[in-house]
Scaffold this active site. Structure first.
Site, PDB file in Angstrom:
ATOM      1  N   ASN A   9       0.871  -1.178   0.000  1.00 42.55           N
ATOM      2  CA  ASN A   9       0.000   0.000   0.000  1.00 42.55           C
ATOM      3  C   ASN A   9       0.911   1.231   0.000  1.00 42.55           C
ATOM      4  OD1 ASN A   9      -1.772   2.056   0.494  1.00 42.55           O
ATOM      5  ND2 ASN A   9      -2.391   1.346   2.536  1.00 42.55           N
ATOM      6  N   LYS A  11       0.142   4.304  -0.208  1.00 44.27           N
ATOM      7  CA  LYS A  11      -0.454   5.495   0.433  1.00 44.27           C
ATOM      8  C   LYS A  11      -0.208   6.736  -0.442  1.00 44.27           C
ATOM      9  CE  LYS A  11      -0.057   3.094   4.798  1.00 44.27           C
ATOM     10  NZ  LYS A  11       0.109   3.110   6.249  1.00 44.27           N
ATOM     11  N   HIS A  95      -9.245   0.863   5.117  1.00 41.79           N
ATOM     12  CA  HIS A  95      -7.957   1.107   5.769  1.00 41.79           C
ATOM     13  C   HIS A  95      -8.166   2.025   6.972  1.00 41.79           C
ATOM     14  CE1 HIS A  95      -3.870   2.325   6.543  1.00 41.79           C
ATOM     15  NE2 HIS A  95      -3.509   1.242   5.893  1.00 41.79           N
ATOM     16  N   GLU A  97      -6.566   4.436   8.024  1.00 42.09           N
ATOM     17  CA  GLU A  97      -6.401   5.876   7.754  1.00 42.09           C
ATOM     18  C   GLU A  97      -7.667   6.443   7.122  1.00 42.09           C
ATOM     19  OE1 GLU A  97      -2.725   5.377   5.645  1.00 42.09           O
ATOM     20  OE2 GLU A  97      -1.822   4.726   7.530  1.00 42.09           O
ATOM     21  N   GLU A 167      -5.034  -5.192  10.469  1.00 48.26           N
ATOM     22  CA  GLU A 167      -3.999  -4.177  10.686  1.00 48.26           C
ATOM     23  C   GLU A 167      -4.254  -3.464  12.013  1.00 48.26           C
ATOM     24  OE1 GLU A 167      -2.088  -2.883   6.716  1.00 48.26           O
ATOM     25  OE2 GLU A 167      -3.865  -1.654   7.002  1.00 48.26           O
ATOM     26  N   GLY A 173       2.834   2.102  10.859  1.00 50.14           N
ATOM     27  CA  GLY A 173       3.748   3.228  10.699  1.00 50.14           C
ATOM     28  C   GLY A 173       4.447   3.617  11.983  1.00 50.14           C
ATOM     29  N   SER A 213       3.859  -2.368  10.251  1.00 49.88           N
ATOM     30  CA  SER A 213       5.312  -2.407  10.449  1.00 49.88           C
ATOM     31  C   SER A 213       5.954  -3.742  10.079  1.00 49.88           C
ATOM     32  CB  SER A 213       5.679  -2.014  11.890  1.00 49.88           C
ATOM     33  OG  SER A 213       5.250  -0.692  12.155  1.00 49.88           O
TER      34      SER A 213
END
Ligand code: 13P
Length: 250
Positions: A9, A11, A95, A97, A167, A173, A213
């Site tokens: 991904n 992003k 996701h 985010e 996730e 991240g 990660s």
């Protein structure tokens, strides 16, 4: 046997030229002797060129998001038909985010899932708990609710086109990764939850990816767990050598 999958991904990273450079490097460096489905998800504006570029390779292309409506006055949005028309038939939905920064609810995601499946797209459905949920011991409940409210309304046959990506938000991240035991424990729970609702065939066939990660030095151990069928990679997907090393760990 379910499919092993490693997806990157990207992003909001990589302009047109950088996208082309990274794709060239990936074509060069990705191992070709692995039984694994490889997918990359560049930004919307670079999807068409990525599809062209990867035409004769074994690397698939996914979008990072999609609107639920067929078309209409939704300034700035992208429809399933638009993606399909440029050769993109896979989409990441849910996701963390998108959930956190763009306020995408389970109900909205359920309708995006419906639209994607209606267009015969493959959905990579993401979900996972926040740190506070894990600290309070509520992580299994949160994950079960996200599945119930976002994707468990689909028909049994739709599962052929669904990939799950667990996730945990606290591992995205942050450099902090779930231990391979924590990943396995949750993946086993997810598969069991699917088994209860859709039966053993669906549960055994669905690929459940871990994201958060994943790096070259931890991929092999995480992917070695029986219910982890691959990974959804963020930061490390932006460096061809790292992504190739992660794919090598499958
Ligand atoms: P990182 O690998 O950078 O933690 O990101 C994971 C992710 O969000 C993939 O979708």
């Amino acid at each position: 046997m379910r499919t092993k999958i490693v997806a990157g991904n990207w992003k909001m990273h990589k302009n047109a030229e950088e996208t082309e450079d990274l794709l060239n490097e990936l074509i060069d460096k990705l191992p070709s002797d692995k039984e694994v489905r490889i997918i990359v998800a560049p930004t919307f504006v670079n999807l068409a060129s990525a599809v062209d570029h990867l035409e004769f390779t074994n690397i698939g292309v996914a979008a990072q998001n999609m609107h639920q409506a067929e078309s209409g006055a939704f300034t700035g949005e992208i429809s399933a038909d638009m993606l399909k028309s440029i050769g993109v038939d896979t989409v990441i939905l849910g996701h963390s985010e998108r959930r956190a920064y763009f306020h995408e609810s389970d109900a909205l995601l359920a309708s995006k899932v419906d639209t994607a499946l209606k267009h015969d797209m493959t959905v990579i459905f993401c979900f996972g708990e926040e740190l506070k949920d894990r600290q309070s011991g509520n992580h299994f409940n949160i994950v079960e609710n996200q599945l119930n409210d976002g994707i468990f309304h689909v028909e049994e046959k739709s599962w052929e086109n669904i990939i799950l990506a667990y996730e945990p938000v606290w591992a995205i991240g942050t450099g902090e990764t779930a231990s391979s035991e924590q990943a396995q424990e949750m993946h086993e729970f997810i598969r069991e939850t699917i088994r209860r609702k859709f039966g053993s065939n669906v549960a055994e066939d669905v690929s459940i990816l871990y994201g958060g990660s994943v790096k070259p030095d931890n991929a092999k151990e995480i992917f070695g767990k029986p219910d982890v069928d691959g990974g959804l990679i963020g930061g490390a997907a932006l460096k061809a050598t790292d992504f190739a090393a992660i794919v090598d760990g499958i």
